[in-house]
Design an enzyme around this catalytic site. Structure first.
Site, PDB file in Angstrom:
ATOM      1  CG  ASP A  99       0.492   9.172   0.437  1.00  0.00           C
ATOM      2  OD1 ASP A  99       0.450   8.013   0.856  1.00  0.00           O
ATOM      3  OD2 ASP A  99      -0.219  10.105   0.892  1.00  0.00           O
TER       4      ASP A  99
ATOM      5  CG  HIS B 145      -2.036  -1.021   1.087  1.00  0.00           C
ATOM      6  ND1 HIS B 145      -3.310  -0.688   0.697  1.00  0.00           N
ATOM      7  CD2 HIS B 145      -2.037  -2.365   1.259  1.00  0.00           C
ATOM      8  CE1 HIS B 145      -4.058  -1.777   0.652  1.00  0.00           C
ATOM      9  NE2 HIS B 145      -3.303  -2.809   0.987  1.00  0.00           N
TER      10      HIS B 145
HETATM   11  O1  F6P Z   1      -0.858   3.533   4.280  1.00  0.00           O
HETATM   12  C1  F6P Z   1      -0.396   2.403   4.924  1.00  0.00           C
HETATM   13  C2  F6P Z   1      -1.134   2.118   6.199  1.00  0.00           C
HETATM   14  O2  F6P Z   1      -0.564   0.980   6.816  1.00  0.00           O
HETATM   15  C3  F6P Z   1      -2.625   1.897   5.976  1.00  0.00           C
HETATM   16  O3  F6P Z   1      -2.904   0.590   5.566  1.00  0.00           O
HETATM   17  C4  F6P Z   1      -3.180   2.253   7.306  1.00  0.00           C
HETATM   18  O4  F6P Z   1      -4.523   2.636   7.251  1.00  0.00           O
HETATM   19  C5  F6P Z   1      -2.315   3.411   7.713  1.00  0.00           C
HETATM   20  O5  F6P Z   1      -1.071   3.192   7.095  1.00  0.00           O
HETATM   21  C6  F6P Z   1      -2.249   3.588   9.219  1.00  0.00           C
HETATM   22  O6  F6P Z   1      -1.379   2.691   9.744  1.00  0.00           O
HETATM   23  P1  F6P Z   1      -1.416   2.077  11.204  1.00  0.00           P
HETATM   24  O7  F6P Z   1      -2.020   0.726  11.055  1.00  0.00           O
HETATM   25  O8  F6P Z   1       0.031   2.023  11.577  1.00  0.00           O
HETATM   26  O9  F6P Z   1      -2.212   2.966  12.088  1.00  0.00           O
END
Ligand code: F6P
Length: 470
Positions: free
Chosen positions: A361, A153
């Site tokens: 990003d 992602h």
């Molecule tokens: O963008 C990557 C990501 O891991 C998303 O999948 C997730 O919503 C966001 O970052 C927040 O991450 P965390 O799980 O560390 O709160």
């Protein structure tokens, strides 16, 4: 048809679903058999050997507890203090504690051991994100022969940033154990190929990455999206309209410039406020006529670099207030709190400018959601970082270099001065791209590519189509 097993660090909970990704994967799991597997959100004294199933609004979710030490090494340590900053090209913010790798590996092994007994031979496994790069290797070592796909992602780093990661050779070998790797953008595919084709030797590197065989791994960009039509509806829902009225009362005639981001250094928040500061400094006429709202819910706040980003943002917002605020006018509002999707949809609809300027990003779904929420008769303007994956999808946004705050300030000026015809024509192209790259098609195209053997039976697309017309 094969079952689908989704694996991710976080698992969905009961109640309204916040993100488009969770909605899309839920939809897949409601139309096809399968389950979701991941961390329970709980810490235990002893590492859990087995996952426990929960029914989450009709979806089966298998959850596993982790010990505090393992979770720290795996999540705050290796994943978010080494992989996250390196993949976002912020080696200056990485903390290279190589022992975290053992915890990261241990948790991936624990996931694999708990998942294996739940699998059927023809299950299709879809692993999500950088926390779980070694999962396919661990499953294969235990004998799994399933088709396994991996979706990243976040952006894939340049080769030099990758070399800075301890055990990067092993991680790349782990990636070669997947049948399909999906990236957000073409630039990520190019960076991956660059690494795979040109390996630099290292005295202490351990594995010679030249010998990694990627010939059985397909690599492709699958840009994720949102559900823009759902956002368009949400933006005129009663909850969103309530937020619009509340904001209109506060703003009066002022144009709203809106940013919505997790409080993360990759989002370029201090640079963004500095650009706004320059807009006000260079264009006297905007004072009292614009207002910037930055919504920034705290994230990963046990990590020092995140606390420092928060402090930096406090300081620069304070500076702009001190410089431009008057007893009866505030140039900006900054809220460190999360809002639900309906309130955000209302804010997006009202905002004359959506300011989405991450330094780097994977995709950035705020850009997609902002587009979806616009009023077709009077749309706002998206100012977008050219270093977000979304820039490949939305060339009709005002694309900026977020490190260049003069350029972003000028884009803000152009957005505020843009006439209705141009706003409409840009937005129509953006909305059409957002519809083309919607999250349902994203999930379907990844799964159809991962499971081509099912093509002679019904494809995921057929099943979901039949379900939606039924
Ligand atoms: O963008 C990557 C990501 O891991 C998303 O999948 C997730 O919503 C966001 O970052 C927040 O991450 P965390 O799980 O560390 O709160």
């Amino acid at each position: 048809m094969s079952r689908i097993v989704v694996v991710s660090n976080r698992t969905p909970g009961k109640g309204p679903v916040a993100g488009g990704l969770a909605v899309a994967l839920r939809k897949v799991l409601s139309e096809r058999e399968g389950f979701w597997f991941g961390w329970s959100g709980k810490l235990s004294e002893q590492p859990a050997r087995e996952a426990h199933f929960e029914d989450v609004d009709g979806m089966q979710v298998a959850k596993i507890d982790l010990t505090r030490d393992d979770h720290h090494a795996y999540y705050a340590g290796f994943s978010n203090s080494i992989l996250w900053p390196s993949f976002h090209l912020r080696l200056d913010l990485a903390t290279i504690e190589s022992h975290w790798y053992e915890g990261y590996r241990r948790v991936n092994g624990q996931f694999a051991r708990a998942l294996l007994p739940l699998l059927k031979p023809d299950d299709i496994i879809w692993v999500h994100d950088y926390h779980l790069i070694p999962l396919a290797s661990e499953l294969r070592a235990l004998g799994a022969r399933n088709r396994i796909g991996f979706y990243l992602h976040i952006p894939f780093p340049t080769a030099d940033a990758l070399y800075a990661i301890p055990n990067h050779g092993e991680l790349m070998r782990d990636l070669s154990r997947y049948d399909l790797i999906g990236f957000q953008a073409n630039r990520d595919v190019a960076a991956f190929r660059e690494f795979a084709e040109h390996q630099a030797p290292s005295t202490f590197g351990g594995l010679n990455t030249k010998h990694i065989d990627f010939s059985r791994t397909d690599v492709e960009a699958f840009p994720i999206g949102s559900d823009p039509n759902a956002f368009a509806k949400l933006a005129i829902s009663p909850a969103a309209t309530k937020m619009v009225h509340r904001m209109k009362r506060a703003l009066g005639e002022q144009n709203l410039i809106l940013g919505v981001d997790r409080l993360d250094y990759s989002k370029g928040l201090p640079q963004r406020v500095e650009a706004y500061e320059k807009l006000l400094a260079n264009n006297h006429r905007f004072r009292r006529n614009v207002h910037m709202l930055q919504v920034a819910p705290p994230s990963r706040d046990t990590i020092k670099e995140y606390q420092e980003t928060s402090d930096q943002l406090d300081a620069i917002c304070g500076r702009v207030m001190g410089e431009f605020a008057e007893p009866d006018w505030a140039p900006l509002t900054y809220v460190k709190r999360a809002y639900g999707q309906p309130s955000l949809a209302g804010l997006y609809r009202l905002a004359r400018v959506g300011l989405v300027t991450p330094l780097r990003d994977g995709m950035n779904l705020v850009a997609h959601e902002y587009i979806g929420a616009q009023n077709p008769e009077n749309p706002g303007v998206l100012v977008l970082s050219r270093f977000a994956g979304a820039a490949e999808i939305f060339p009709e946004a005002l694309l900026v270099n977020p490190f260049d705050t003069d350029e972003t300030a000028e884009a803000l000026r152009m957005a505020l001065d843009m006439n209705l015809d141009e706003r409409k024509s840009r937005w129509q192209s953006l909305m059409s791209a957002a519809r083309t790259h919607n999250v349902d098609d994203w999930a379907i195209s990844f799964l159809d590519r991962l499971a081509p053997a099912d093509k002679d039976k019904s494809s995921t697309r057929d099943i979901l189509y039949l379900a939606s017309v039924a």
